[in-house]
Each structure stands twice: as C-alpha cells, then as structure tokens.
Write a protein that holds these residues in place. Structure first.
Motif, mmCIF file in Angstrom:
data_model
loop_
_atom_site.group_PDB
_atom_site.id
_atom_site.type_symbol
_atom_site.label_atom_id
_atom_site.label_comp_id
_atom_site.label_asym_id
_atom_site.label_seq_id
_atom_site.Cartn_x
_atom_site.Cartn_y
_atom_site.Cartn_z
ATOM 1 N N THR B 111 0.854 -1.189 0.000
ATOM 2 C CA THR B 111 0.000 0.000 0.000
ATOM 3 C C THR B 111 0.889 1.238 0.000
ATOM 4 O O THR B 111 1.873 1.294 0.741
ATOM 5 C CB THR B 111 -0.907 0.015 1.244
ATOM 6 O OG1 THR B 111 -1.734 -1.150 1.211
ATOM 7 C CG2 THR B 111 -1.796 1.250 1.285
ATOM 8 N N ILE B 112 0.557 2.185 -0.859
ATOM 9 C CA ILE B 112 1.291 3.453 -0.882
ATOM 10 C C ILE B 112 0.572 4.405 0.069
ATOM 11 O O ILE B 112 -0.541 4.846 -0.211
ATOM 12 C CB ILE B 112 1.313 4.044 -2.309
ATOM 13 C CG1 ILE B 112 1.980 3.062 -3.265
ATOM 14 C CG2 ILE B 112 2.029 5.397 -2.318
ATOM 15 C CD1 ILE B 112 1.699 3.354 -4.725
ATOM 16 N N ASN B 113 1.186 4.668 1.211
ATOM 17 C CA ASN B 113 0.570 5.599 2.160
ATOM 18 C C ASN B 113 0.866 7.045 1.790
ATOM 19 O O ASN B 113 0.009 7.907 1.923
ATOM 20 C CB ASN B 113 1.079 5.336 3.578
ATOM 21 C CG ASN B 113 0.517 4.045 4.144
ATOM 22 O OD1 ASN B 113 -0.540 3.578 3.719
ATOM 23 N ND2 ASN B 113 1.227 3.455 5.089
ATOM 24 N N VAL B 128 7.934 9.528 0.580
ATOM 25 C CA VAL B 128 7.185 8.315 0.222
ATOM 26 C C VAL B 128 7.039 7.459 1.473
ATOM 27 O O VAL B 128 7.892 7.472 2.352
ATOM 28 C CB VAL B 128 7.864 7.477 -0.894
ATOM 29 C CG1 VAL B 128 8.043 8.278 -2.170
ATOM 30 C CG2 VAL B 128 9.182 6.883 -0.447
ATOM 31 N N GLU B 129 5.922 6.760 1.543
ATOM 32 C CA GLU B 129 5.763 5.774 2.618
ATOM 33 C C GLU B 129 5.016 4.581 2.065
ATOM 34 O O GLU B 129 3.951 4.726 1.479
ATOM 35 C CB GLU B 129 5.005 6.368 3.801
ATOM 36 C CG GLU B 129 4.986 5.388 4.980
ATOM 37 C CD GLU B 129 4.211 5.922 6.173
ATOM 38 O OE1 GLU B 129 4.648 6.906 6.786
ATOM 39 O OE2 GLU B 129 3.142 5.345 6.462
ATOM 40 N N LYS B 147 7.766 1.459 5.487
ATOM 41 C CA LYS B 147 8.977 2.253 5.217
ATOM 42 C C LYS B 147 8.591 3.675 4.841
ATOM 43 O O LYS B 147 7.811 3.900 3.928
ATOM 44 C CB LYS B 147 9.768 1.599 4.068
ATOM 45 C CG LYS B 147 11.137 2.190 3.893
ATOM 46 C CD LYS B 147 12.092 1.665 4.937
ATOM 47 C CE LYS B 147 13.213 2.648 5.200
ATOM 48 N NZ LYS B 147 13.981 2.316 6.395
ATOM 49 N N HIS B 148 9.162 4.610 5.574
ATOM 50 C CA HIS B 148 8.907 6.029 5.355
ATOM 51 C C HIS B 148 10.232 6.666 4.952
ATOM 52 O O HIS B 148 11.226 6.513 5.650
ATOM 53 C CB HIS B 148 8.397 6.635 6.668
ATOM 54 C CG HIS B 148 8.123 8.103 6.595
ATOM 55 N ND1 HIS B 148 6.865 8.614 6.434
ATOM 56 C CD2 HIS B 148 8.950 9.173 6.674
ATOM 57 C CE1 HIS B 148 6.919 9.934 6.412
ATOM 58 N NE2 HIS B 148 8.180 10.304 6.560
ATOM 59 N N MET B 182 11.428 8.123 -8.015
ATOM 60 C CA MET B 182 11.846 6.751 -8.286
ATOM 61 C C MET B 182 13.062 6.288 -7.482
ATOM 62 O O MET B 182 13.035 5.189 -6.937
ATOM 63 C CB MET B 182 12.047 6.538 -9.793
ATOM 64 C CG MET B 182 10.768 6.690 -10.598
ATOM 65 S SD MET B 182 9.363 5.772 -9.912
ATOM 66 C CE MET B 182 9.779 4.136 -10.480
ATOM 67 N N PRO B 183 14.135 7.129 -7.381
ATOM 68 C CA PRO B 183 15.269 6.659 -6.574
ATOM 69 C C PRO B 183 14.862 6.384 -5.132
ATOM 70 O O PRO B 183 15.365 5.453 -4.501
ATOM 71 C CB PRO B 183 16.264 7.828 -6.637
ATOM 72 C CG PRO B 183 15.868 8.615 -7.827
ATOM 73 C CD PRO B 183 14.386 8.443 -7.984
ATOM 74 N N LEU B 184 13.923 7.177 -4.650
ATOM 75 C CA LEU B 184 13.468 7.009 -3.274
ATOM 76 C C LEU B 184 12.673 5.711 -3.114
ATOM 77 O O LEU B 184 12.835 4.982 -2.135
ATOM 78 C CB LEU B 184 12.592 8.223 -2.920
ATOM 79 C CG LEU B 184 12.572 8.645 -1.464
ATOM 80 C CD1 LEU B 184 13.968 8.886 -0.935
ATOM 81 C CD2 LEU B 184 11.728 9.898 -1.299
ATOM 82 N N ALA B 185 11.839 5.410 -4.114
ATOM 83 C CA ALA B 185 11.066 4.166 -4.086
ATOM 84 C C ALA B 185 12.006 2.965 -4.151
ATOM 85 O O ALA B 185 11.844 1.986 -3.412
ATOM 86 C CB ALA B 185 10.085 4.140 -5.257
ATOM 87 N N GLN B 186 13.033 3.059 -5.019
ATOM 88 C CA GLN B 186 13.990 1.953 -5.146
ATOM 89 C C GLN B 186 14.751 1.748 -3.842
ATOM 90 O O GLN B 186 14.946 0.622 -3.393
ATOM 91 C CB GLN B 186 14.976 2.240 -6.289
ATOM 92 C CG GLN B 186 14.354 2.026 -7.650
ATOM 93 C CD GLN B 186 15.038 2.813 -8.750
ATOM 94 O OE1 GLN B 186 15.785 3.761 -8.498
ATOM 95 N NE2 GLN B 186 14.761 2.445 -9.995
#
Lengths: 100, 214
Positions: B111-113, B128-129, B147-148, B182-186
């Motif tokens: 889930t994308i919070n 991103v969380e 993960k935040h 994207m870098p943060l999601a990765q």
C-alpha cells in the motif's frame, strides 16, 4: 544475480506512456537474445513479460512460445504458464471452428 | 537512470531513525516460499500514477533476494482478465484465493501511504511511505514492514550565496514540476527487502548460489 537489462526503466516508461510498450517489446527481445547467446539465465519473469506484450500486440503464437520458455526456465511458474497457454490454445481452436 | 542515481547521491537521505524491533521470522521460515506474487498496489496518495510506478521497483530486489517473482505486468493482465481492475478489490481477496489462482507460494500486498512533494522555503521535500504485507499460500501472515523516506536537495555546496540561492531555486522548481520519486522508491524497497533489520531471508536461488560459492 541476474542481468535485467533495461527491464525496470522500460516498464516505467511504458506505464508513463503506453506507446512506449512497443519499445519495451523490442528491448526485451534484444536483451533475451543476448542472454541466450551468452548462455546466461534469463531473469525470472522476462520471458513471460515479453509473451504478454506479444499477446497484447495480437500474436498469440509468439506469446505461447514465450510462456513455454518461462515455464521451462522457472518451474515455479508452471501452474500459471500452463493455464495461460491452455486458455490461448482453446481460444485459437474456437476461432478456427468459427471460421470453418 | 544514471542522472537519477546521481541525484540521489547528491541529496540528504533521511529514513526512520527510531530503533526498529527485530521481528520474528519463524512464520516466514516455516512457509519457506519459493515464489512470490506481487499484486498491484493500493494507493492512498493523491498521485494516480504512483501505483504503476512503484510496481516497477518491487520485482528486481525480490528476485535478486533469491525468489521466483511472478512477472508484474503479466500478473496485472491476468487479474484484469479475471475482472479485477481495482487494486482495492484485489487486496480484499483472501491471500489463499490469489495464491491459488497463480499457483504462488506467497502473496505480497503493498500500500502506498504517501507519495508527495512539498515546497518548503526554497527546497522541495519529497516523501514516500509504503506498507508491505506478505502472506503464505495458506493465508498466514509471514512478514510485514512499513517504510517512510524523505529527501530534499542538499544546500551545503560552496559558491557565492546568491549563485547558490539561484541554483537551489532552479532545482526546486524542476523538482516541483517533476519530483523524482523513483530513486526514493527503489531505496525504500532495497532497505526493506535486502539491508533493513527485518529484511526477508534469502530465497532458494540465492541460497543455492551461496552454497556453490562455499
């Protein structure tokens, strides 16, 4: 562990702009051919993703070939790949019967 | 891609600093999955594109961890053929149902919070969380994590204050127009699956590789 080529950025580009899915199909074809040429294992899912792009472009024969490759490379995918292949073959048969 | 990695290196990364509790992995080890199905992400952010973008970042780190990961775009197509167009509907299905449909050993629900950018004074802060829950094919929850992560441009470079201010304003404007998540999601996925305190155990393909190396 694996050589993914441009799988992740290509899929991202395809979701951002669906016209880029064709570029992904070509990119996957090239990358898979390279890996096969080097006798390197194709990462999990790549054959099937290419198969799905073929299917969405209307070539179910090529899709079946890729789903079969996925199953033969990764036994964990057997259940799903067999089910998809069976469905495609059934559909092809039904279409052939309609034509007759 | 390279510029994205460069951008990540140039910013200050800040994750959760609270001392995380190490979770019990016995349920995961008992289930010993070989294959993992990643279903489309539920989105609680305001960005409608976030679920597809995040979906692209999950398979590679999990497969590199040694699992067979079902192809995410093919999975999406199969679910749509079964009538599941909405991720919320997919997530409301019992894990056992989805596992059976795909013949998967485990199912991962993400889930994308949060997935947002905030213009703070002269810098853009991107947050991103993600929340992750994994179930075995019999429906037992075997792993979960939240993960935040946050980043904002690093202002500590040299140069005249005015030039520095202009550079920052320009980069913030660019980041605001197209914040690079994207870098943060990765990074979030890497921390969660690979290097974090609750990283999942190595899967069969990595374990086999380790054995060979020995």
């Amino acid at each position: 562990m694996y050589d993914w080529g441009q799988y992740e950025p290509m899929l991202y580009a395809g979701y951002k702009d669906p016209t880029k899915m064709e570029a992904m199909r070509i990119g996957l074809e090239t990358h898979i051919a390279e890996l096969e040429g080097k006798k390197q294992k194709v990462p999990p899912g790549l054959y099937a993703e290419l198969g799905t792009l073929y299917l969405q472009a209307g070539s179910s024969d090529k899709a079946i070939a890729m789903y079969t490759n996925e199953r033969n490379t990764w036994p964990e995918s057997k259940g799903l790949m067999d089910a998809m292949t069976r469905n495609l073959e059934k559909r092809r048969q039904a279409m052939a019967e309609v034509k007759q | 891609m390279r510029s994205a990695i460069g951008a990540l290196a140039a910013v200050v990364l800040s994750g959760c600093v609270a001392q995380p509790v190490k979770t019990d992995m016995s349920a995961f080890q008992a289930a010993a999955p070989r294959s993992i199905l990643i279903v489309p992400m539920v989105n609680k952010s305001l960005d409608v594109d976030a679920p597809n973008y995040v979906l692209t970042t999950v398979p590679v780190p999990l497969a590199e961890k040694g699992y067979y990961v079902f192809p995410v775009n093919t999975t999406k197509m199969v679910l749509e053929q079964e009538g599941f167009y909405e991720a919320d509907r997919v997530h409301s299905q019992p894990p056992a149902t989805l596992a059976k449909l795909f013949d998967a050993d485990a199912v991962l629900y993400v889930t994308i919070n949060r997935w947002d950018a905030k213009y703070v004074v002269i810098a853009t802060q991107v947050t991103v969380e993600f929340e992750y829950h994994m179930f075995s094919r019999d429906g037992t929850k075997i792993w979960s994590e939240v993960k935040h992560m946050q980043w904002q441009p690093d202002n500590n470079s040299s140069g005249s204050p005015l030039a520095q201010l202009l550079t920052t304003l320009v980069s913030a404007a660019i980041a605001r127009a197209a914040p690079n998540y994207m870098p943060l999601a990765q990074q979030a996925n890497r921390q969660v699956f690979v290097i974090g305190p609750n990283a999942i155990p190595d899967g069969p393909y990595r374990a086999a590789l380790n054995q060979k190396a020995r």
